[in-house]
Design a protein around this motif. Structure first.
Motif, mmCIF file in Angstrom:
data_model
loop_
_atom_site.group_PDB
_atom_site.id
_atom_site.type_symbol
_atom_site.label_atom_id
_atom_site.label_comp_id
_atom_site.label_asym_id
_atom_site.label_seq_id
_atom_site.Cartn_x
_atom_site.Cartn_y
_atom_site.Cartn_z
ATOM 1 N N PHE A 563 0.823 -1.212 0.000
ATOM 2 C CA PHE A 563 0.000 0.000 0.000
ATOM 3 C C PHE A 563 0.858 1.263 0.000
ATOM 4 C CE2 PHE A 563 -2.126 3.375 2.426
ATOM 5 C CZ PHE A 563 -3.203 3.605 1.593
ATOM 6 N N GLU A 564 1.878 1.315 0.864
ATOM 7 C CA GLU A 564 2.698 2.516 0.965
ATOM 8 C C GLU A 564 3.442 2.791 -0.330
ATOM 9 O OE1 GLU A 564 2.717 4.730 3.276
ATOM 10 O OE2 GLU A 564 1.317 3.638 4.555
ATOM 11 N N VAL A 565 3.996 1.771 -0.950
ATOM 12 C CA VAL A 565 4.680 1.972 -2.236
ATOM 13 C C VAL A 565 3.684 2.430 -3.292
ATOM 14 C CG1 VAL A 565 5.841 0.746 -4.118
ATOM 15 C CG2 VAL A 565 6.581 0.400 -1.758
ATOM 16 N N GLY A 566 2.471 1.891 -3.240
ATOM 17 C CA GLY A 566 1.453 2.309 -4.199
ATOM 18 C C GLY A 566 1.076 3.765 -4.083
ATOM 19 N N THR A 567 1.134 4.331 -2.861
ATOM 20 C CA THR A 567 0.738 5.732 -2.679
ATOM 21 C C THR A 567 1.666 6.714 -3.374
ATOM 22 O OG1 THR A 567 1.962 5.831 -0.584
ATOM 23 C CG2 THR A 567 -0.373 5.274 -0.461
ATOM 24 N N ALA A 568 2.818 6.252 -3.837
ATOM 25 C CA ALA A 568 3.740 7.148 -4.541
ATOM 26 C C ALA A 568 3.170 7.648 -5.853
ATOM 27 C CB ALA A 568 5.076 6.434 -4.785
ATOM 28 N N SER A 569 2.242 6.904 -6.447
ATOM 29 C CA SER A 569 1.692 7.299 -7.747
ATOM 30 C C SER A 569 0.408 6.521 -8.002
ATOM 31 C CB SER A 569 2.708 7.024 -8.859
ATOM 32 O OG SER A 569 2.100 7.069 -10.129
ATOM 33 N N VAL A 570 -0.497 7.118 -8.748
ATOM 34 C CA VAL A 570 -1.732 6.414 -9.118
ATOM 35 C C VAL A 570 -1.410 5.180 -9.953
ATOM 36 C CG1 VAL A 570 -3.875 6.587 -10.437
ATOM 37 C CG2 VAL A 570 -3.157 8.487 -8.997
ATOM 38 N N ASN A 571 -0.418 5.301 -10.820
ATOM 39 C CA ASN A 571 -0.049 4.148 -11.652
ATOM 40 C C ASN A 571 0.496 3.002 -10.807
ATOM 41 O OD1 ASN A 571 -0.794 5.368 -14.062
ATOM 42 N ND2 ASN A 571 1.203 6.351 -14.310
ATOM 43 N N TYR A 572 1.297 3.342 -9.791
ATOM 44 C CA TYR A 572 1.806 2.289 -8.907
ATOM 45 C C TYR A 572 0.658 1.630 -8.148
ATOM 46 C CZ TYR A 572 6.273 4.746 -9.658
ATOM 47 O OH TYR A 572 7.368 5.340 -10.215
ATOM 48 N N MET A 573 -0.280 2.449 -7.660
ATOM 49 C CA MET A 573 -1.404 1.893 -6.907
ATOM 50 C C MET A 573 -2.292 1.033 -7.792
ATOM 51 S SD MET A 573 -2.535 1.673 -3.847
ATOM 52 C CE MET A 573 -2.114 3.052 -2.807
ATOM 53 N N LEU A 574 -2.402 1.394 -9.061
ATOM 54 C CA LEU A 574 -3.158 0.553 -9.990
ATOM 55 C C LEU A 574 -2.523 -0.826 -10.107
ATOM 56 C CD1 LEU A 574 -4.066 2.998 -12.906
ATOM 57 C CD2 LEU A 574 -5.663 1.730 -11.484
ATOM 58 N N ARG A 575 -1.206 -0.858 -10.163
ATOM 59 C CA ARG A 575 -0.521 -2.150 -10.232
ATOM 60 C C ARG A 575 -0.755 -2.960 -8.956
ATOM 61 N NH1 ARG A 575 5.424 -2.594 -11.823
ATOM 62 N NH2 ARG A 575 4.654 -4.731 -11.847
ATOM 63 N N VAL A 576 -0.696 -2.285 -7.806
ATOM 64 C CA VAL A 576 -0.946 -2.977 -6.540
ATOM 65 C C VAL A 576 -2.373 -3.527 -6.507
ATOM 66 C CG1 VAL A 576 -1.147 -2.676 -4.034
ATOM 67 C CG2 VAL A 576 0.760 -1.611 -5.274
ATOM 68 N N ALA A 577 -3.336 -2.707 -6.956
ATOM 69 C CA ALA A 577 -4.736 -3.136 -6.928
ATOM 70 C C ALA A 577 -4.966 -4.334 -7.844
ATOM 71 C CB ALA A 577 -5.640 -1.975 -7.339
ATOM 72 N N ARG A 578 -4.408 -4.275 -9.041
ATOM 73 C CA ARG A 578 -4.593 -5.398 -9.970
ATOM 74 C C ARG A 578 -3.921 -6.671 -9.441
ATOM 75 N NH1 ARG A 578 -3.389 -1.230 -14.146
ATOM 76 N NH2 ARG A 578 -5.381 -0.565 -15.000
ATOM 77 N N SER A 579 -2.777 -6.492 -8.789
ATOM 78 C CA SER A 579 -2.087 -7.661 -8.232
ATOM 79 C C SER A 579 -2.914 -8.297 -7.116
ATOM 80 C CB SER A 579 -0.715 -7.241 -7.690
ATOM 81 O OG SER A 579 -0.097 -8.308 -7.016
ATOM 82 N N LEU A 580 -3.452 -7.475 -6.209
ATOM 83 C CA LEU A 580 -4.278 -8.019 -5.136
ATOM 84 C C LEU A 580 -5.530 -8.682 -5.692
ATOM 85 C CD1 LEU A 580 -4.117 -5.302 -2.315
ATOM 86 C CD2 LEU A 580 -2.830 -7.427 -2.517
ATOM 87 N N GLU A 581 -6.119 -8.060 -6.710
ATOM 88 C CA GLU A 581 -7.323 -8.643 -7.320
ATOM 89 C C GLU A 581 -7.008 -10.015 -7.909
ATOM 90 O OE1 GLU A 581 -10.172 -7.781 -11.177
ATOM 91 O OE2 GLU A 581 -9.284 -6.072 -10.113
#
Length: 1064
Positions: A563-581
């Motif tokens: 989550f914290e790494v994802g907050t650096a950018s919307v694109n990073y958070m999109l990758r985190v979200a897709r990975s968790l999904e």
């Protein structure tokens, strides 16, 4: 009015002129021609010599000056005559404060809006101003007089002008007011604050460079004062004066300024400051003064120039104390102290001021600091190594700290020079020369195992190393010498900490925050190459941490890192979200074989719904992700044949909450797609006769078909979809859903009640129910069935129920005893009642009356009915809240409280049986504790004694500890309100007796703590009312001194001290 304006009777004349002046003030927006304005100007100017009628003349002059050009304004020539008349006839300091204020307002307005009228005047103007402001003491007049001095000094910039001649006299007057002190109380309505007055005086100080010979010595002298206010104001004034006086004048004071600032930065201690407050206040004053001194030093370094451009930096770099301090920190393992922090601040300010100054600092110290750091740590290898290892015992923290401060300053310089720094700038060459060595040193420091037993210096070394890596990695790409492989090495070092050093929570989170900051910097600076590297090294590795169920690293830390790494950018958070999904979808079919796997998937869903979704919502919203995830979850649910095992492993609740949150963030159109998908899957998989559920509301005979655990799971998921819908979302197959949820509600299924409550709260859109009346009739039938099952012998009649059941089978015709649990049905009724209550539906009264009747039934049912009132009045995270788009009527809790209060009071009086009375107390306690405190205080005269009795009775049983605490909070709220205090004072004896019992309440620490806090608040009550209760309070406080909890003991000490000092 001629006779009133010219009469020899000075009382009549003054009143007449004042009336005319006030009339002019009120018609300032009315058009007047030039002749009228000139005539009025002549009259009011002539009246300035009439001291007995001066106030009216001042009011009139001010009204003429305030007129705008669009309605006719006073001529410049008349303004000049007005000024001349003031100089000749008005002795300002002989007037009352109100008249002095008007004089200063007139002159302030003239100087601001008619400067041409005074520019040609001789020295009589400045002499009159000096005379007028001298010895002024009124705060409002002082503020205006300071502004007059500021403006008039700016009007005469000529070195041979009058301002230069009168600068000494004017500043002598101004200096009497520095620093500004207020002797007035906080309640005095002065119309001006100390800060406003001090700011006006500071602007007057800075108004003219002719004040420099007088102001700078005064300010430097006041820096030696022991009064914190004098030091702070001196630093603020000095900072602004350096800006305004110019380098040519300030260069002569450079040495004095540096030595005074050095004294503050290096030698100031809390003991040197006079303070009437606590030691903490003195420490705060010291820190504030040092912060202001640092800001002033930065201003001095930036603005004080001379033909010898190095004069000020040489004063600092060649200063004997600075040289000795740097020598001391580089020859021993320096501990963390104020002198090192001050030295770091000075070095950082110097290096960060400009490229030239940064170069000078780097030339003087950077190489030596890096070499000393390397030698002290014994690092002889120049090859970067990020392997685990032990660090040498001695690390020169001082050298490390100063090196990082210099790096931080050079980053500031690099960011400020957006076009890049020329290659010939030598500080870049110095950094390039030492770059590999310093990265190597920082990397080795990261291998230190920071255990709690290690010294603070060792821990600070690691923190400094992490900060240094952050600085190097965030220097702008276009002007950075940091090669791509070095940037990759820094990311690998920090990523290794995240994956292997998670035992040390502080170090781990520091490294994680640093990685996030590096990623954010690459995005903000549009460094596309660095973004690619960051994605490859950091995001890829961190995301992989959460993709496996089996890992040595705790799952909560893995998810936090993602989550914290994802907050650096919307694109990073999109990758985190897709990975968790993908991970959830991939693992959801495996939960049936492993409880650990089920817990893992539940944590992933919780992280996605409770952390990622809110972040996306606040960052602009990407609800397409939620739609995709929800639809994929339903696809998986449709493929599963063993949903019953999901329930036993505890995954169902996580799936339900996740589905609610996913649906809740979608738009109406997206929600419609999810509902259609859910309905199709549920219809195809249910073992119940779906066709029979579609056309009409089922009778009780039809509501008893057996259903499997798989059916229960499907209905749970479907109810989660319904709970999260917007009221405007179209819902298909409404009759089927209502029948389905009714089946499960009458079998005691709470999620079905959540769905029904949402339907009746939102009146969800459907062509089958174009009129709310039809939905109301269906509600009557459902309520009637619930009432009849819970109390089979009930003769309660429902309004409009006969009409509702004329076309449908009557629920009361047959009441099979096997349908559901009565307690769960009561809870379901409470949820439906909550939905109706929140939207302001009158049918909530029928549910309330039924629950009241249940309070007199057998024990378990009565207890459930009491708890039902908590469901209706309390706030919920699972259903019927703003997050799930519930309809919420304004003040619905207050209305419900007002309706039920007299009913409960009457029922309490009528009930004599102890068990029943306790249940009624619990129910009423839930109503009181969840109602707005203001509403309770309004009725305090009726319910206070009942509430206190409830506290006394319920404090016996452990099961009511939360309710006891909630009621105690209401009582403490009353103590903060004047009306509540009056009621409490009238019943002080019984209230103190109950609170004394609660001080020993064994079941909850916060109850004991809050009871003691209530005692402290009561110490301010009238002496005659509470003095006799003092022994009882002190006895309770003394008993609490032996409490097991430290917070309670602290409150007990405070309580005893307060009551002993208040009644000594």
């Amino acid at each position: 009015m001629d006779m009133y304006l010219t009469t020899t009777d000075h009382i009549v004349r003054s009143r007449g002129i004042l009336l005319l002046g006030q009339i002019m003030s009120h018609i300032s927006f009315k058009w007047l021609d030039v002749n009228a304005i000139t005539t009025l100007s002549d009259f009011f100017i002539s009246r300035l010599s009439d001291w007995q009628a001066l106030r009216g003349a001042l009011v009139g002059c001010l009204a003429l000056l305030h007129r705008k050009s669009s309605v006719g304004t006073i001529m410049v020539a008349d303004v000049k005559r007005l000024v001349e008349a003031f100089i000749a006839d008005v002795q300002v300091q002989s007037l009352a404060a109100a008249d002095r204020k008007m004089c200063f307002e007139i002159f302030s307005w003239i100087l601001d809006h008619y400067p041409e009228a005074v520019k040609t005047m001789d020295d009589e103007l400045l002499y009159w101003i000096c005379q007028s402001i001298d010895e002024e003491k009124d705060p409002e007049c002082l503020k205006l007089s300071f502004h007059v001095v500021e403006v008039v000094m700016k009007l005469f910039p000529d070195p041979s002008g009058f301002a230069d001649q009168f600068a000494s006299d004017l500043f002598e007057i101004l200096s009497k007011y520095f620093p500004v002190y207020f002797t007035h109380g906080a309640g005095d309505n002065l119309g001006v604050t100390r800060d406003e007055l001090s700011r006006a005086l500071m602007h007057a100080f800075c108004a003219s460079p002719y004040f420099e010979p007088f102001a700078i010595p005064l300010l430097l002298d006041k820096l030696s004062s022991s009064l914190p206010l004098a030091k702070l104001d001196s630093l603020k004034y000095l900072d602004n004066c350096i800006h305004c006086y110019g380098a040519d004048r300030m260069v002569t004071h450079a040495s004095a300024i540096w030595f005074k600032l050095k004294e503050v930065l290096f030698s100031l201690s809390s003991d040197q400051l006079l303070s009437s407050g606590s030691p903490k206040d003195a420490e705060n004053n010291k820190n504030q003064i040092k912060s202001e001194a640092e800001h002033c030093l930065k201003t001095a370094v930036t603005y004080i120039h001379s033909p010898d451009r190095d004069i000020f930096i040489n004063l600092i770099l060649l200063d004997e104390d600075i040289v000795n301090n740097i020598h001391s920190v580089t020859t021993e393992e320096k501990s963390i102290d104020s002198s090192l922090q001050a030295l770091g601040s000075v070095v950082s300010i110097l290096a960060g001021s400009s490229t030239y100054l940064c170069t000078r600092v780097f030339q003087a110290h950077f190489k030596r600091l890096v070499d000393i750091l390397g030698n002290s740590a014994g690092f002889d290898s120049q090859h970067l190594s990020i392997a685990n290892g032990s660090s040498p015992a001695a690390i020169n923290y001082g050298a490390l700290y100063l090196s990082v401060q210099m790096l931080s300053s050079c980053r500031e310089v690099a960011v400020a020079s957006r076009e890049g720094v020329p290659a010939e700038e030598s500080w870049w060459l110095i950094l390039e020369e030492k770059l590999d060595q310093i990265i190597h040193l920082f990397g080795k420091l990261l291998t230190i195992d920071c255990q709690p037993t290690q010294s603070a210096v060792r821990k600070e070394c690691v923190s400094c190393a992490v900060k240094g890596l952050l600085i190097l990695a965030t220097i702008p790409e276009q002007c950075s010498l940091l090669l791509e492989n070095a940037y990759e090495d820094i990311l690998q070092m920090l990523t290794l900490v995240i994956t292997s050093k998670y035992e040390n929570a502080h170090f781990w989170r520091l490294s994680l925050k640093t990685l996030t900051s590096i990623g954010s910097s690459a995005v903000e600076l549009h460094a596309s190459k660095r973004e690619m590297v960051y994605n490859r090294i950091v995001v890829d590795k961190i995301i992989c941490l959460a993709e496996s169920c089996d890992a040595s690293m705790p799952l909560n830390l893995r998810l936090e890192a993602c989550f914290e790494v994802g907050t650096a950018s919307v694109n990073y958070m999109l990758r985190v979200a897709r990975s968790l999904e993908e991970t959830v979808i991939r693992n959801i079919s495996q939960v049936n074989g492993s409880i650990e796997c089920a817990d893992y998937v539940a944590c992933l869903i919780d992280c996605y719904s409770s952390r990622l979704l809110p972040w996306f919502f606040t960052s602009g919203g990407l609800n397409e992700l939620a739609l995709s995830f929800a639809l994929r979850l339903w696809d998986e649910i449709g493929d599963l044949v063993t949903l019953d095992r999901i329930i036993s492993e505890g995954l169902l609740e996580s799936l339900m909450m996740g589905m609610k949150l996913l649906v809740g963030v979608c738009t109406e159109e997206q929600q419609s797609l999810i509902v259609q998908k859910a309905c199709g899957i549920v219809s195809s998989m249910l073992s119940l006769p779906v066709k029979a559920l579609t056309h009409h509301l089922l009778s009780v005979d039809e509501l008893v078909p057996a259903h499997s655990v798989q059916d229960t799971a499907l209905v749970c998921m479907l109810s989660s979809v319904i709970v999260g819908l917007w009221p405007q979302t179209p819902v298909p197959e409404m009759m089927m859903m209502i029948n389905l949820f009714s089946v499960f509600l009458l079998n005691g299924h709470i999620p079905a009640a959540h769905a029904l409550a949402s339907i009746f709260n939102k009146y969800l859109q459907n062509s089958e129910f174009s009129h709310e009346i039809k939905l109301d009739k269906i509600l009557d039938v459902i309520l009637g069935g619930c009432f009849s099952i819970v109390l089979p012998s009930s003769n309660l009649k429902m309004s409009r129920s006969s009409a509702a059941t004329s076309d449908n089978a009557d629920f009361s015709d047959s009441l099979p005893g096997s349908i559901g649990s009565k307690i769960d049905i009561l809870c379901g009724l409470a949820w439906i009642g909550k939905g109706l209550l929140m939207r302001g539906d009158e049918k909530v009264k029928e549910i309330s009356m039924f629950l009241l009747k249940c309070l007199s039934s057998e024990a378990s049912l009565a207890s459930a009915a009491a708890d039902a009132f908590h469901v209706m009045m309390g706030d919920s995270e699972v259903c019927l809240n703003k997050k799930f788009h519930a309809r919420i009527k304004f003040l619905y809790k207050q209305r419900f409280f007002s309706i039920l209060m007299p009913i409960f009071l009457s029922k309490i009086k009528e009930t004599s049986e102890l068990t029943t009375k306790l249940v009624i107390y619990r129910a009423f306690g839930h109503i009181i504790s969840n109602a707005p405190v203001s509403a309770v205080i309004t009725e305090a005269h009726q319910i206070l004694l009942v509430m206190v009795d409830i506290l006394a009775k319920l404090s016996v049983d452990n099961q009511d500890k939360d309710l006891v605490y909630s009621l105690l909070l209401v009582l403490s709220g009353m103590l903060m309100d004047e009306k509540g205090k009056e009621c409490i004072v009238e019943n002080i004896r019984i209230i103190i007796s109950v609170l004394a019992q609660l001080v020993s309440y064994p079941h909850m620490m916060v109850v004991r703590e809050t009871a003691l806090q209530c005692f402290v608040a009561m110490s301010s009550f009238p002496h005659s009312k509470v003095y006799r209760m003092r022994p009882q309070v002190l006895q309770a406080a003394i008993k609490a001194l032996d409490d097991k909890k430290r917070a309670v003991r602290q409150e007990a000490v405070r309580c005893r001290q307060t009551w002993q000092s208040s009644f000594a």
